[in-house]
Design an enzyme around this catalytic site. Structure first.
Site, PDB file in Angstrom:
ATOM      1  N   ASP A  35     126.681  71.859  79.797  1.00 10.95           N
ATOM      2  CA  ASP A  35     125.935  71.685  78.555  1.00 10.95           C
ATOM      3  C   ASP A  35     126.948  71.528  77.407  1.00 10.95           C
ATOM      4  O   ASP A  35     128.157  71.647  77.615  1.00 10.95           O
ATOM      5  CB  ASP A  35     124.966  72.866  78.335  1.00 10.95           C
ATOM      6  CG  ASP A  35     123.825  72.493  77.390  1.00 10.95           C
ATOM      7  OD1 ASP A  35     123.943  71.485  76.669  1.00 10.95           O
ATOM      8  OD2 ASP A  35     122.810  73.215  77.362  1.00 10.95           O
ATOM      9  N   GLU A  95     116.385  75.242  70.105  1.00 13.76           N
ATOM     10  CA  GLU A  95     117.285  76.233  70.704  1.00 13.76           C
ATOM     11  C   GLU A  95     117.171  77.602  70.022  1.00 13.76           C
ATOM     12  O   GLU A  95     116.072  78.036  69.694  1.00 13.76           O
ATOM     13  CB  GLU A  95     118.710  75.664  70.728  1.00 13.76           C
ATOM     14  CG  GLU A  95     118.741  74.301  71.467  1.00 13.76           C
ATOM     15  CD  GLU A  95     120.121  73.789  71.760  1.00 13.76           C
ATOM     16  OE1 GLU A  95     121.001  74.586  72.078  1.00 13.76           O
ATOM     17  OE2 GLU A  95     120.306  72.547  71.695  1.00 13.76           O
TER      18      GLU A  95
HETATM   19  C1  BGC Z   1     123.643  71.113  69.782  1.00 13.56           C
HETATM   20  C2  BGC Z   1     123.147  69.898  70.499  1.00 13.56           C
HETATM   21  C3  BGC Z   1     122.641  68.924  69.480  1.00 13.56           C
HETATM   22  C4  BGC Z   1     123.721  68.619  68.493  1.00 13.56           C
HETATM   23  C5  BGC Z   1     123.247  67.716  67.413  1.00 13.56           C
HETATM   24  C6  BGC Z   1     124.704  70.719  68.805  1.00 13.56           C
HETATM   25  O1  BGC Z   1     125.142  71.791  68.089  1.00 13.56           O
HETATM   26  O2  BGC Z   1     124.089  72.077  70.683  1.00 13.56           O
HETATM   27  O3  BGC Z   1     122.142  70.171  71.394  1.00 13.56           O
HETATM   28  O4  BGC Z   1     122.156  67.787  70.099  1.00 13.56           O
HETATM   29  O5  BGC Z   1     124.237  69.783  67.900  1.00 13.56           O
HETATM   30  O6  BGC Z   1     124.312  67.284  66.628  1.00 13.56           O
HETATM   31  C1  BGC Z   2     121.216  71.631  74.808  1.00 13.95           C
HETATM   32  C2  BGC Z   2     120.881  70.659  75.903  1.00 13.95           C
HETATM   33  C3  BGC Z   2     121.137  69.255  75.452  1.00 13.95           C
HETATM   34  C4  BGC Z   2     122.553  69.102  74.943  1.00 13.95           C
HETATM   35  C5  BGC Z   2     122.863  67.718  74.448  1.00 13.95           C
HETATM   36  C6  BGC Z   2     122.560  71.363  74.192  1.00 13.95           C
HETATM   37  O1  BGC Z   2     122.739  72.129  73.039  1.00 13.95           O
HETATM   38  O2  BGC Z   2     121.180  72.950  75.314  1.00 13.95           O
HETATM   39  O3  BGC Z   2     119.555  70.832  76.307  1.00 13.95           O
HETATM   40  O4  BGC Z   2     120.879  68.370  76.509  1.00 13.95           O
HETATM   41  O5  BGC Z   2     122.745  70.012  73.891  1.00 13.95           O
HETATM   42  O6  BGC Z   2     122.278  67.445  73.224  1.00 13.95           O
END
Ligand code: BGC
Ligand code: BGC
Length: 684
Positions: free
Chosen positions: A358, A560
């Site tokens: 992840d 999240e």
């Molecule tokens: C998150 C990702 C998200 C991204 C967007 C990250 O901090 O964990 O899930 O897609 O920020 O910029």
């Molecule tokens: C999330 C995932 C997601 C990834 C990419 C992470 O923060 O937990 O579900 O696929 O970001 O955006």
């Protein structure tokens, strides 16, 4: 991890008769195959009924456990044993009796492996490490080599990324969270979040949605989806409850597999197939108090009965990628849990695709339990290098390192040259990634399926919007109805409330941004606008003129850990995120508003936009009718369709609905009596 014989469902040993089904699995040269899995299936059920692994002599043995299975299966159901080992073509044996020695069974090498050999023949270690790296698009350089993959997080989308990425000998896959549509692309169809699809109980519908999303992905040049989430959320306090189909294994099994079937075809052979990612492995919805990225205490039995079957079904359906989870299981962070990633997923289940980390998940394994993101570039530290070693050795194949791709590549080179990570492990990871790319057609046809690629008419097409509207109709759950519904098409209706006319709020997070918000979603129809479409002329502008008031309120979007309820003071409250900070508002003002409308002779129908069941009993009590719309997405008219009775309400609760905050967590089978049981839903 030592695995000898595992039965997927723990079946009480049967003492009535002795079962004994055995055989020896060999390769074409006659050498025994160790850790091949032999699985008993009862068709048409996708799930294994029992599974054992071969020992180092290639022998497998089913004993008493199988007899019970044979007895449980009805006579008409066909039973078979599938022998499977990564790299070989599976063999299917028919089961006629509970005593049989199949003797030697030879597995043939899967021809796809020759293709992989050819692709890998000229790859240097540096090429292979780059293939294992997922950078942040539009970057495609990993230590001067071409990365295997790139991604963008919620809100970001690079329309021309493919031009360079697909020109490469091995195309760079482009991963996005198309969890309810190609939601960062303007004008896309936004389907209900999974919790709403869970309420539909309709796997045919979910399969069609999987296909529609794949079509819109190709139109936008996206070939890798970080979906479906096949979590089984147990605690309503978790901020990601809505990403899952519901609280039971059954929903995640049937709807998760259906989504994969839609995205990839019945046998991973649809022309429009994309790569799906099952997430988050494993136990993400089982953490203590519902803390995102927290610890889940899970016994082996519960793991097998509750959390693994959705993976088994979706892998059986051809999904080629599994995302490791941020949470820990019994104190072990899932990015470094070799017993689960390699022992259970790759060996016991025989998963031959790749495991993806992840978002900076490898780095996050050094601070288990911390919610939040990690500073860019941290991976150069000693502890992070250890984390990389541990994660890759545990079974991570593709590193999602949007903030630290170059540092990851550098550490990997050092780890491989020092022998801390073997070349064999690197080759296995790359084989898995290439296997997925080949099966998805990315090698033979790097430009993608021409019938779908770049066909922008598919984005938000009338046909897809119709499907999304059907999903909204079927997802609505009516909890209460004191003769307020269906609405009369000749009545006067006032449609009001914070969520009545805001398409951002009704879509929720993972739409045009990671966290979601109040910005209008291009091409979407608000709930209020839907009333005008479905029953033109019924809507009035003030409460005074109206007979019935439709009051649309709900949670503000969150993604999240931002959506976690921490603490216990959330009875009769609704999450209200302001400027990125989570707070709650009480429902007191809603209740007094409802009461004052009722006092002047109005009926009040509450429509709730929410990512989970909420302990808001007083609000439900106050309303004349109460409708849960979950996070419906772009097709707000689906709500009026049902409220006016043009479509019969059929949605069923995908979660038990709690009476109060104290009851949480509350789930089927735990003996607690909620306000409404799992599966509840009124109709008219
Ligand atoms: C998150 C990702 C998200 C991204 C967007 C990250 O901090 O964990 O899930 O897609 O920020 O910029
Ligand atoms: C999330 C995932 C997601 C990834 C990419 C992470 O923060 O937990 O579900 O696929 O970001 O955006």
């Amino acid at each position: 991890m030592k695995i000898s014989a595992i039965s997927i469902f723990t079946i009480a040993a049967c003492t009535l008769a002795q079962a004994n089904i055995k055989g020896t699995v060999l390769d074409e040269s006659g050498a025994p195959i160790h850790n091949a899995n032999a699985t008993i299936r009862v068709l048409p059920d996708l799930l294994a009924k029992a599974r054992v692994l071969t020992n180092d002599k290639g022998d497998f043995l089913f004993d008493n456990a199988t007899l019970n299975i044979a007895k449980k299966a009805s006579k008409k159901q066909e039973q078979s044993i599938v022998i499977h080992k990564t790299g070989f073509l599976p063999e299917t044996l028919s089961v006629s009796s509970s005593n049989k020695n199949y003797g030697n069974i030879t597995l043939k090498r899967d021809p796809i492996e020759n293709k992989i050999d050819t692709l890998m023949a000229n790859m240097s270690i540096e090429d292979m490490i780059a293939q294992m790296t997922q950078a942040k698009a539009p970057a495609t350089s990993c230590g001067g080599k071409i990365c295997g993959s790139a991604l963008e997080g919620g809100g970001a989308y690079t329309a021309d990324f493919y031009i360079n990425a697909w020109k490469q000998k091995i195309p760079v896959t482009y991963g996005k969270d198309n969890v309810h549509g190609v939601a960062d692309v303007s004008g896309a169809t936004i389907f209900p979040h999974n919790i709403g699809l869970g309420a539909t109980r309709d796997s045919t519908l979910v399969r069609k949605i999987g296909q529609a999303v794949a079509e819109e992905m190709w139109a936008a040049h996206i070939d890798l989806n970080f979906a479906p989430a096949i979590t089984v959320p147990q605690d309503e306090r978790w901020g990601r409850v809505y990403e899952g189909f519901g609280e039971t294994t059954e929903l995640a099994v049937s709807l998760g597999a259906a989504f994969v079937r839609g995205q990839q075809g019945d046998h991973n052979d649809a022309e429009w197939r994309v790569i799906t990612t099952l997430k988050h492995f494993i136990g993400d919805g089982a953490t203590d108090k519902g803390f995102d990225r927290g610890n889940a205490k899970i016994t082996n039995k519960v793991l097998h009965e509750k959390y693994l079957p959705p993976y088994e079904a979706a892998i059986e359906q051809g999904s080629m990628s599994v995302m490791a989870s941020f949470n820990q299981v019994n104190g072990i962070h899932q990015h470094v849990d070799s017993a689960l990633l390699t022992g259970i997923l790759k060996t016991e289940l025989g998963f031959d695709g790749y495991v993806i980390a992840d978002w900076e998940g490898i780095e996050s394994s050094t601070t288990p339990g911390a919610a939040g993101d990690y500073s860019p570039g941290l991976v150069t530290g000693i502890s992070s290098k250890d984390a990389i070693r541990n994660a890759i050795n545990a079974g991570i194949d593709l590193a999602m390192v949007p903030q630290s791709a170059e540092a990851f590549v550098k550490s990997m080179k050092e780890l491989v040259s020092s022998g801390a990570i073997s070349e064999e492990r690197v080759k296995d990871a790359v084989r898995r990634i290439l296997r997925a790319k080949i099966r998805a057609g990315r090698i033979d046809n790097p430009n993608g399926p021409s019938a779908y690629v770049g066909i922008t008419n598919n984005i938000g097409s009338a046909e897809h919007r119709k499907l999304a509207r059907e999903a909204v109709q079927k997802s609505l759950v009516i909890l209460k109805n004191k003769k307020a519904l269906p609405l009369a098409t000749d009545g006067k209706i006032f449609v009001t409330g914070s969520h009545a006319n805001n398409t951002g709020l009704q879509c929720g997070a993972w739409t045009k941004s990671w966290q979601g918000g109040t910005d209008e979603i291009p091409g979407a129809t608000s709930i209020q606008a839907g009333f005008d479409e479905v029953a033109k002329g019924t809507r009035v502008e003030t409460a005074e003129e109206a007979g019935t008031i439709v009051y649309v309120i709900g949670e503000t979007p969150y993604a999240e850990w931002f959506g976690d309820f921490r603490g216990d003071d959330f009875d009769n409250k609704i999450i209200n995120k302001i400027d990125g900070k989570v707070s709650f508002r009480t429902t007191d003002s809603d209740i007094s508003q409802i009461k004052s409308w009722q006092a002047s002779g109005h009926k009040v129908v509450v429509v709730l936009i929410t990512g989970r069941p909420l302990p808001i009993t007083s609000l439900i009590n106050a309303a004349d009718a109460f409708v849960v719309a979950w996070l419906p997405g772009s097709e707000g008219a689906g709500i009026a369709d049902v409220l006016f009775g043009k479509v019969k309400p059929s949605g069923k609760l995908p979660h038990t609905w709690p009476k109060n905050a104290k009851q949480i967590p509350i789930n089927v089978g735990d003996g607690k009596k909620g306000l409404f049981p799992y599966g509840f839903g009124l109709t008219y």
